[in-house]
Write a protein that holds these residues in place. Structure first.
Motif: not given
Length: 59
Positions: A22-23, A25-27
Protein backbone atom coordinates in the motif's frame (compact mmCIF):
# COMPACT_ATOMS: atom_id res chain seq x y z
CA UNK A 1 15.10 -0.83 -0.61
CA UNK A 2 13.87 -3.38 1.99
CA UNK A 3 15.70 -6.66 2.24
CA UNK A 4 13.97 -9.72 0.81
CA UNK A 5 13.01 -12.44 3.32
CA UNK A 6 14.83 -14.91 1.07
CA UNK A 7 18.00 -12.98 1.85
CA UNK A 8 17.37 -12.51 5.56
CA UNK A 9 15.74 -15.89 6.18
CA UNK A 10 12.85 -14.27 8.02
CA UNK A 11 9.20 -14.41 7.04
CA UNK A 12 7.05 -11.33 7.51
CA UNK A 13 3.31 -11.59 8.04
CA UNK A 14 0.87 -10.94 5.20
CA UNK A 15 -0.51 -7.75 6.87
CA UNK A 16 3.00 -6.31 7.21
CA UNK A 17 3.81 -7.00 3.55
CA UNK A 18 0.39 -5.69 2.50
CA UNK A 19 1.10 -2.42 4.30
CA UNK A 20 4.38 -2.11 2.38
CA UNK A 21 2.50 -2.72 -0.89
CA UNK A 22 0.00 0.00 0.00
CA UNK A 23 2.82 2.41 0.87
CA UNK A 24 4.56 1.68 -2.43
CA UNK A 25 1.40 2.52 -4.38
CA UNK A 26 0.79 5.65 -2.33
CA UNK A 27 4.36 6.90 -2.84
CA UNK A 28 4.11 6.23 -6.57
CA UNK A 29 0.87 8.13 -7.01
CA UNK A 30 -0.60 5.05 -8.69
CA UNK A 31 2.01 4.86 -11.46
CA UNK A 32 4.95 2.53 -10.90
CA UNK A 33 8.36 3.04 -12.44
CA UNK A 34 10.10 -0.08 -13.78
CA UNK A 35 11.96 -0.29 -10.45
CA UNK A 36 8.68 0.15 -8.57
CA UNK A 37 7.10 -2.58 -10.68
CA UNK A 38 9.92 -4.98 -9.78
CA UNK A 39 9.51 -4.11 -6.09
CA UNK A 40 5.73 -4.63 -6.36
CA UNK A 41 6.19 -8.04 -7.98
CA UNK A 42 8.70 -9.06 -5.28
CA UNK A 43 6.27 -7.93 -2.57
CA UNK A 44 3.41 -9.86 -4.19
CA UNK A 45 5.49 -13.05 -4.12
CA UNK A 46 6.39 -12.39 -0.48
CA UNK A 47 2.74 -11.64 0.40
CA UNK A 48 1.51 -14.84 -1.28
CA UNK A 49 4.11 -16.88 0.63
CA UNK A 50 3.03 -15.26 3.89
CA UNK A 51 -0.62 -16.02 3.15
CA UNK A 52 0.21 -19.66 2.34
CA UNK A 53 2.29 -19.90 5.50
CA UNK A 54 -0.58 -18.50 7.56
CA UNK A 55 -3.08 -20.94 6.03
CA UNK A 56 -0.75 -23.89 6.70
CA UNK A 57 -0.33 -22.80 10.32
CA UNK A 58 -4.10 -22.41 10.76
CA UNK A 59 -4.76 -25.88 9.36
Amino acid sequence: MPTSPAVTGSVRSAPVVNEEIRALWQRSGGVLTPEGQREYERLLVEWAAAVRSGVAEAA
